[in-house]
Motif scaffolding. Structure first.
Motif, PDB file in Angstrom:
ATOM      1  N   MET A  22       0.826  -1.221   0.000  1.00 16.62           N
ATOM      2  CA  MET A  22       0.000   0.000   0.000  1.00 16.62           C
ATOM      3  C   MET A  22       0.858   1.269   0.000  1.00 16.62           C
ATOM      4  SD  MET A  22      -1.382   0.320   3.939  1.00 16.62           S
ATOM      5  CE  MET A  22      -1.404   2.099   3.892  1.00 16.62           C
ATOM      6  N   PHE A  52       7.216  -9.009  -3.256  1.00 21.24           N
ATOM      7  CA  PHE A  52       5.923  -9.101  -2.573  1.00 21.24           C
ATOM      8  C   PHE A  52       4.929  -8.166  -3.238  1.00 21.24           C
ATOM      9  CE2 PHE A  52       2.755  -7.699   0.493  1.00 21.24           C
ATOM     10  CZ  PHE A  52       2.396  -8.863   1.139  1.00 21.24           C
ATOM     11  N   ASP A  54       0.585  -7.069  -2.686  1.00 21.42           N
ATOM     12  CA  ASP A  54      -0.700  -7.313  -2.030  1.00 21.42           C
ATOM     13  C   ASP A  54      -1.826  -6.743  -2.902  1.00 21.42           C
ATOM     14  OD1 ASP A  54      -0.613  -4.593  -1.677  1.00 21.42           O
ATOM     15  OD2 ASP A  54      -0.342  -4.671   0.508  1.00 21.42           O
ATOM     16  N   SER A  55      -3.048  -6.677  -2.351  1.00 20.96           N
ATOM     17  CA  SER A  55      -4.171  -6.240  -3.188  1.00 20.96           C
ATOM     18  C   SER A  55      -4.027  -4.769  -3.584  1.00 20.96           C
ATOM     19  CB  SER A  55      -5.507  -6.479  -2.485  1.00 20.96           C
ATOM     20  OG  SER A  55      -5.587  -5.748  -1.283  1.00 20.96           O
ATOM     21  N   GLN A  83       5.530 -15.320  -4.922  1.00 20.71           N
ATOM     22  CA  GLN A  83       4.442 -14.717  -4.123  1.00 20.71           C
ATOM     23  C   GLN A  83       3.523 -13.900  -5.013  1.00 20.71           C
ATOM     24  OE1 GLN A  83       3.760 -11.390  -3.311  1.00 20.71           O
ATOM     25  NE2 GLN A  83       2.246 -11.731  -1.686  1.00 20.71           N
ATOM     26  N   MET A  86       1.290 -16.179  -6.916  1.00 21.49           N
ATOM     27  CA  MET A  86       0.222 -16.699  -6.058  1.00 21.49           C
ATOM     28  C   MET A  86      -0.949 -15.709  -5.988  1.00 21.49           C
ATOM     29  SD  MET A  86       0.407 -17.491  -1.951  1.00 21.49           S
ATOM     30  CE  MET A  86       0.351 -15.758  -1.519  1.00 21.49           C
ATOM     31  N   LEU A  90      -4.696 -16.367  -7.357  1.00 24.69           N
ATOM     32  CA  LEU A  90      -5.753 -16.351  -6.343  1.00 24.69           C
ATOM     33  C   LEU A  90      -6.893 -15.414  -6.751  1.00 24.69           C
ATOM     34  CD1 LEU A  90      -5.838 -17.712  -3.551  1.00 24.69           C
ATOM     35  CD2 LEU A  90      -4.941 -15.605  -2.581  1.00 24.69           C
TER      36      LEU A  90
ATOM     37  N   ILE B  19       3.357  -0.736   8.396  1.00 25.21           N
ATOM     38  CA  ILE B  19       3.307  -1.824   7.411  1.00 25.21           C
ATOM     39  C   ILE B  19       4.730  -2.218   6.998  1.00 25.21           C
ATOM     40  CG2 ILE B  19       2.492  -2.492   5.107  1.00 25.21           C
ATOM     41  CD1 ILE B  19       0.290  -2.194   7.268  1.00 25.21           C
ATOM     42  N   THR B  45       2.131 -14.661   5.312  1.00 24.98           N
ATOM     43  CA  THR B  45       2.655 -13.292   5.215  1.00 24.98           C
ATOM     44  C   THR B  45       1.689 -12.396   4.441  1.00 24.98           C
ATOM     45  OG1 THR B  45       4.978 -13.962   5.359  1.00 24.98           O
ATOM     46  CG2 THR B  45       4.527 -11.890   4.216  1.00 24.98           C
ATOM     47  N   THR B  46       1.186 -12.896   3.336  1.00 27.54           N
ATOM     48  CA  THR B  46       0.278 -12.103   2.506  1.00 27.54           C
ATOM     49  C   THR B  46      -1.003 -11.771   3.272  1.00 27.54           C
ATOM     50  OG1 THR B  46       1.176 -13.260   0.585  1.00 27.54           O
ATOM     51  CG2 THR B  46      -0.852 -11.993   0.244  1.00 27.54           C
ATOM     52  N   ILE B  49      -0.249  -9.109   6.046  1.00 28.68           N
ATOM     53  CA  ILE B  49      -0.059  -7.758   5.501  1.00 28.68           C
ATOM     54  C   ILE B  49      -1.388  -7.198   4.991  1.00 28.68           C
ATOM     55  CG2 ILE B  49       1.035  -6.430   3.636  1.00 28.68           C
ATOM     56  CD1 ILE B  49       3.008  -7.043   5.841  1.00 28.68           C
ATOM     57  N   GLU B  50      -2.222  -8.046   4.375  1.00 22.92           N
ATOM     58  CA  GLU B  50      -3.544  -7.585   3.918  1.00 22.92           C
ATOM     59  C   GLU B  50      -4.381  -7.086   5.102  1.00 22.92           C
ATOM     60  OE1 GLU B  50      -5.067  -7.096   1.045  1.00 22.92           O
ATOM     61  OE2 GLU B  50      -3.487  -7.897  -0.238  1.00 22.92           O
ATOM     62  N   SER B  53      -2.892  -3.864   6.571  1.00 21.77           N
ATOM     63  CA  SER B  53      -3.121  -2.748   5.648  1.00 21.77           C
ATOM     64  C   SER B  53      -4.566  -2.281   5.735  1.00 21.77           C
ATOM     65  CB  SER B  53      -2.800  -3.174   4.204  1.00 21.77           C
ATOM     66  OG  SER B  53      -1.448  -3.546   4.090  1.00 21.77           O
ATOM     67  N   GLY B 122      -9.074  -7.610  -1.089  1.00 24.37           N
ATOM     68  CA  GLY B 122      -8.205  -7.875   0.057  1.00 24.37           C
ATOM     69  C   GLY B 122      -8.848  -8.850   1.029  1.00 24.37           C
ATOM     70  N   MET B 125      -9.038 -12.321  -0.387  1.00 29.76           N
ATOM     71  CA  MET B 125      -7.712 -12.934  -0.387  1.00 29.76           C
ATOM     72  C   MET B 125      -7.373 -13.492   0.989  1.00 29.76           C
ATOM     73  SD  MET B 125      -5.318 -10.529  -2.792  1.00 29.76           S
ATOM     74  CE  MET B 125      -3.876 -10.876  -1.825  1.00 29.76           C
TER      75      MET B 125
END
Lengths: 110, 153
Positions: A22, A52, A54-55, A83, A86, A90, B19, B45-46, B49-50, B53, B122, B125
Protein backbone atom coordinates in the motif's frame (compact mmCIF):
# COMPACT_ATOMS: atom_id res chain seq x y z
CA UNK A 1 10.51 0.32 -3.13
CA UNK A 2 12.70 1.74 -5.92
CA UNK A 3 11.70 2.15 -9.56
CA UNK A 4 13.87 2.25 -12.65
CA UNK A 5 12.58 3.11 -16.12
CA UNK A 6 14.39 2.25 -19.34
CA UNK A 7 13.50 2.99 -22.96
CA UNK A 8 14.08 -0.27 -24.81
CA UNK A 9 13.01 1.02 -28.23
CA UNK A 10 10.08 -1.32 -28.86
CA UNK A 11 8.81 -0.81 -25.32
CA UNK A 12 9.48 0.98 -22.04
CA UNK A 13 10.60 -1.23 -19.20
CA UNK A 14 9.69 -0.29 -15.63
CA UNK A 15 11.40 -2.30 -12.89
CA UNK A 16 10.02 -1.94 -9.35
CA UNK A 17 12.44 -3.29 -6.77
CA UNK A 18 11.20 -4.36 -3.34
CA UNK A 19 7.66 -4.73 -1.97
CA UNK A 20 4.67 -3.55 -3.98
CA UNK A 21 2.38 -2.83 -1.02
CA UNK A 22 0.00 0.00 0.00
CA UNK A 23 3.00 2.32 0.47
CA UNK A 24 4.53 1.65 -2.96
CA UNK A 25 1.30 1.30 -4.96
CA UNK A 26 0.70 5.08 -5.45
CA UNK A 27 4.34 5.47 -6.54
CA UNK A 28 3.93 2.81 -9.23
CA UNK A 29 0.88 4.69 -10.53
CA UNK A 30 2.96 7.91 -10.69
CA UNK A 31 5.79 6.22 -12.56
CA UNK A 32 3.51 4.59 -15.15
CA UNK A 33 1.51 7.81 -15.49
CA UNK A 34 4.80 9.57 -16.31
CA UNK A 35 5.68 6.97 -18.95
CA UNK A 36 2.24 7.24 -20.60
CA UNK A 37 2.31 11.06 -20.46
CA UNK A 38 5.70 11.00 -22.19
CA UNK A 39 4.15 9.02 -25.05
CA UNK A 40 5.06 5.49 -23.95
CA UNK A 41 2.53 3.06 -25.40
CA UNK A 42 4.04 -0.35 -24.79
CA UNK A 43 5.04 -0.83 -21.17
CA UNK A 44 6.59 -3.88 -19.58
CA UNK A 45 6.64 -4.03 -15.79
CA UNK A 46 9.59 -6.27 -15.00
CA UNK A 47 8.77 -7.93 -11.67
CA UNK A 48 12.04 -9.84 -11.29
CA UNK A 49 12.95 -7.76 -8.24
CA UNK A 50 9.43 -7.46 -6.78
CA UNK A 51 9.42 -9.84 -3.84
CA UNK A 52 5.92 -9.10 -2.57
CA UNK A 53 2.60 -7.77 -3.86
CA UNK A 54 -0.70 -7.31 -2.03
CA UNK A 55 -4.17 -6.24 -3.19
CA UNK A 56 -3.07 -2.57 -3.18
CA UNK A 57 -0.14 -3.37 -5.45
CA UNK A 58 -2.33 -5.48 -7.71
CA UNK A 59 -4.90 -2.66 -7.77
CA UNK A 60 -2.18 -0.27 -8.92
CA UNK A 61 -1.08 -2.66 -11.70
CA UNK A 62 -4.70 -3.04 -12.85
CA UNK A 63 -5.13 0.76 -12.81
CA UNK A 64 -1.94 1.15 -14.85
CA UNK A 65 -3.13 -1.47 -17.35
CA UNK A 66 -6.40 0.44 -17.82
CA UNK A 67 -4.48 3.71 -18.25
CA UNK A 68 -2.16 2.20 -20.86
CA UNK A 69 -5.10 0.73 -22.82
CA UNK A 70 -7.08 3.98 -22.64
CA UNK A 71 -4.05 5.66 -24.22
CA UNK A 72 -4.07 3.18 -27.07
CA UNK A 73 -1.23 1.10 -25.69
CA UNK A 74 -0.78 -1.92 -23.47
CA UNK A 75 0.96 -2.95 -20.27
CA UNK A 76 2.40 -6.41 -19.71
CA UNK A 77 4.23 -8.05 -16.84
CA UNK A 78 7.32 -10.26 -16.84
CA UNK A 79 9.62 -12.31 -14.60
CA UNK A 80 6.98 -12.83 -11.91
CA UNK A 81 8.24 -14.23 -8.59
CA UNK A 82 6.36 -16.92 -6.60
CA UNK A 83 4.44 -14.72 -4.12
CA UNK A 84 3.29 -12.35 -6.86
CA UNK A 85 2.23 -15.31 -9.00
CA UNK A 86 0.22 -16.70 -6.06
CA UNK A 87 -1.67 -13.40 -5.70
CA UNK A 88 -2.34 -13.20 -9.46
CA UNK A 89 -3.77 -16.74 -9.56
CA UNK A 90 -5.75 -16.35 -6.34
CA UNK A 91 -7.54 -13.33 -7.80
CA UNK A 92 -7.80 -14.74 -11.36
CA UNK A 93 -5.99 -11.62 -12.51
CA UNK A 94 -3.39 -13.74 -14.32
CA UNK A 95 -6.06 -13.91 -17.03
CA UNK A 96 -5.81 -10.16 -17.70
CA UNK A 97 -2.18 -9.70 -16.64
CA UNK A 98 -0.59 -12.81 -18.09
CA UNK A 99 2.99 -13.21 -16.89
CA UNK A 100 5.70 -13.40 -19.56
CA UNK A 101 8.96 -15.20 -18.83
CA UNK A 102 11.16 -12.22 -19.62
CA UNK A 103 10.64 -8.55 -20.45
CA UNK A 104 11.97 -9.17 -23.98
CA UNK A 105 9.25 -11.77 -24.59
CA UNK A 106 6.38 -9.58 -23.40
CA UNK A 107 6.05 -7.78 -26.75
CA UNK A 108 7.22 -10.21 -29.43
CA UNK A 109 8.57 -8.69 -32.66
CA UNK A 110 5.67 -7.35 -34.66
CA UNK B 1 -1.53 -26.73 24.86
CA UNK B 2 0.39 -26.01 21.72
CA UNK B 3 4.00 -24.97 22.19
CA UNK B 4 4.99 -21.82 20.39
CA UNK B 5 8.25 -22.37 18.54
CA UNK B 6 8.52 -18.76 17.41
CA UNK B 7 6.79 -15.54 18.40
CA UNK B 8 7.07 -11.90 17.30
CA UNK B 9 5.07 -8.83 18.26
CA UNK B 10 4.66 -5.28 17.01
CA UNK B 11 2.68 -2.33 18.32
CA UNK B 12 2.85 1.17 16.92
CA UNK B 13 0.65 3.94 15.48
CA UNK B 14 -1.35 2.64 12.52
CA UNK B 15 0.60 4.36 9.74
CA UNK B 16 2.30 3.30 6.50
CA UNK B 17 5.54 2.93 8.48
CA UNK B 18 3.87 0.22 10.58
CA UNK B 19 3.31 -1.82 7.41
CA UNK B 20 6.98 -1.52 6.39
CA UNK B 21 8.02 -2.47 9.94
CA UNK B 22 5.63 -5.44 9.93
CA UNK B 23 7.33 -6.79 6.78
CA UNK B 24 10.60 -6.73 8.75
CA UNK B 25 8.99 -8.49 11.72
CA UNK B 26 7.65 -11.22 9.41
CA UNK B 27 11.13 -11.67 7.88
CA UNK B 28 12.52 -12.16 11.40
CA UNK B 29 9.75 -14.63 12.24
CA UNK B 30 10.67 -16.83 9.25
CA UNK B 31 14.34 -16.74 10.23
CA UNK B 32 13.27 -18.21 13.58
CA UNK B 33 10.82 -20.64 11.95
CA UNK B 34 12.63 -21.72 8.81
CA UNK B 35 11.03 -25.17 9.09
CA UNK B 36 7.68 -23.76 7.95
CA UNK B 37 7.15 -24.66 4.26
CA UNK B 38 7.68 -21.78 1.80
CA UNK B 39 4.09 -21.89 0.57
CA UNK B 40 2.76 -21.51 4.11
CA UNK B 41 5.16 -18.64 4.82
CA UNK B 42 4.10 -16.88 1.63
CA UNK B 43 0.36 -17.34 2.16
CA UNK B 44 0.44 -16.35 5.84
CA UNK B 45 2.66 -13.29 5.21
CA UNK B 46 0.28 -12.10 2.51
CA UNK B 47 -2.80 -12.53 4.72
CA UNK B 48 -1.14 -10.72 7.66
CA UNK B 49 -0.06 -7.76 5.50
CA UNK B 50 -3.54 -7.59 3.92
CA UNK B 51 -5.20 -7.47 7.36
CA UNK B 52 -2.77 -4.91 8.78
CA UNK B 53 -3.12 -2.75 5.65
CA UNK B 54 -6.87 -2.92 6.10
CA UNK B 55 -6.42 -1.50 9.63
CA UNK B 56 -4.15 1.32 8.41
CA UNK B 57 -6.34 2.21 5.42
CA UNK B 58 -9.82 1.75 6.83
CA UNK B 59 -9.50 1.78 10.64
CA UNK B 60 -11.41 4.63 12.32
CA UNK B 61 -10.11 5.87 15.69
CA UNK B 62 -12.56 6.35 18.56
CA UNK B 63 -13.15 10.05 19.36
CA UNK B 64 -10.00 11.43 21.02
CA UNK B 65 -8.02 8.21 20.50
CA UNK B 66 -4.99 7.47 18.33
CA UNK B 67 -5.32 4.33 16.28
CA UNK B 68 -2.59 1.77 16.97
CA UNK B 69 -1.80 -1.43 15.12
CA UNK B 70 -0.96 -4.41 17.31
CA UNK B 71 0.29 -7.67 15.82
CA UNK B 72 1.18 -10.91 17.57
CA UNK B 73 2.53 -13.70 15.39
CA UNK B 74 3.02 -17.21 16.74
CA UNK B 75 4.26 -20.39 15.10
CA UNK B 76 3.64 -23.84 16.50
CA UNK B 77 4.46 -27.17 14.86
CA UNK B 78 1.16 -27.30 13.02
CA UNK B 79 -0.26 -23.82 13.07
CA UNK B 80 0.55 -20.21 12.16
CA UNK B 81 -1.50 -17.67 14.09
CA UNK B 82 -1.80 -13.89 13.88
CA UNK B 83 -3.72 -11.67 16.27
CA UNK B 84 -4.11 -8.26 14.64
CA UNK B 85 -5.52 -5.52 16.85
CA UNK B 86 -7.02 -2.17 15.90
CA UNK B 87 -6.32 -0.49 19.24
CA UNK B 88 -8.34 2.65 20.00
CA UNK B 89 -10.64 1.96 17.09
CA UNK B 90 -14.32 2.71 16.77
CA UNK B 91 -16.40 -0.45 16.41
CA UNK B 92 -16.61 -1.75 12.84
CA UNK B 93 -19.63 -0.40 11.01
CA UNK B 94 -20.48 -2.38 9.06
CA UNK B 95 -18.76 -5.46 10.42
CA UNK B 96 -16.46 -6.85 7.69
CA UNK B 97 -18.18 -9.60 5.76
CA UNK B 98 -16.10 -12.70 6.37
CA UNK B 99 -18.60 -15.17 4.96
CA UNK B 100 -17.50 -16.85 1.80
CA UNK B 101 -18.39 -14.81 -1.20
CA UNK B 102 -19.85 -16.73 -4.10
CA UNK B 103 -17.17 -17.42 -6.70
CA UNK B 104 -17.57 -15.15 -9.69
CA UNK B 105 -18.99 -17.19 -12.53
CA UNK B 106 -15.81 -17.09 -14.62
CA UNK B 107 -16.34 -13.59 -15.96
CA UNK B 108 -14.59 -12.68 -19.20
CA UNK B 109 -11.41 -10.63 -19.12
CA UNK B 110 -13.12 -7.29 -19.66
CA UNK B 111 -15.44 -7.91 -16.70
CA UNK B 112 -12.50 -8.98 -14.51
CA UNK B 113 -10.74 -5.75 -15.37
CA UNK B 114 -13.74 -3.45 -14.95
CA UNK B 115 -15.02 -5.00 -11.73
CA UNK B 116 -11.71 -5.06 -9.86
CA UNK B 117 -12.49 -3.87 -6.32
CA UNK B 118 -9.37 -3.44 -4.19
CA UNK B 119 -10.75 -3.57 -0.65
CA UNK B 120 -13.20 -6.38 -1.38
CA UNK B 121 -10.36 -8.23 -3.06
CA UNK B 122 -8.20 -7.88 0.06
CA UNK B 123 -10.81 -9.51 2.29
CA UNK B 124 -11.47 -12.38 -0.07
CA UNK B 125 -7.71 -12.93 -0.39
CA UNK B 126 -7.39 -13.18 3.41
CA UNK B 127 -10.17 -15.76 3.49
CA UNK B 128 -8.51 -17.80 0.77
CA UNK B 129 -5.04 -17.70 2.36
CA UNK B 130 -5.83 -18.83 5.90
CA UNK B 131 -7.77 -21.70 7.46
CA UNK B 132 -9.85 -19.55 9.80
CA UNK B 133 -10.39 -15.82 10.22
CA UNK B 134 -12.51 -14.09 12.84
CA UNK B 135 -13.03 -10.49 13.90
CA UNK B 136 -14.48 -9.44 17.24
CA UNK B 137 -14.75 -6.46 19.56
CA UNK B 138 -12.71 -6.55 22.81
CA UNK B 139 -12.92 -3.34 24.89
CA UNK B 140 -11.64 -0.46 22.71
CA UNK B 141 -10.12 -2.84 20.18
CA UNK B 142 -11.23 -4.69 17.07
CA UNK B 143 -9.37 -7.99 17.01
CA UNK B 144 -8.70 -10.05 13.89
CA UNK B 145 -7.51 -13.61 14.45
CA UNK B 146 -6.04 -15.45 11.47
CA UNK B 147 -4.80 -19.00 11.61
CA UNK B 148 -3.37 -21.28 8.97
CA UNK B 149 -2.71 -25.01 9.37
CA UNK B 150 0.86 -25.57 8.33
CA UNK B 151 3.35 -28.24 7.49
CA UNK B 152 0.84 -31.04 6.90
CA UNK B 153 1.76 -32.71 3.64
Amino acid sequence: MEFSTQDKGRYTEVTPSGRLNMVAAPKLREVIDGVVSAGGRRIVVNLAETTFMDSSGLGALIGCLKLARQSGGDLRIAAVQPQVNMVLELTSMHRVLTPHATAEQAFPND
Amino acid sequence: MTDNLARRVLEEPATEQAIEDLHGVLDQLWLDAAFVPQLDQMAFTTAVIESASNVVQHGVPSPGATLHLGVELTVSAERLKAVISEIGAAPHDPVPDLDDLPEPSLPDEDALLEDYDESGRGLSMIRALVTTVTVERQGDTNVWVLSRDSGQD
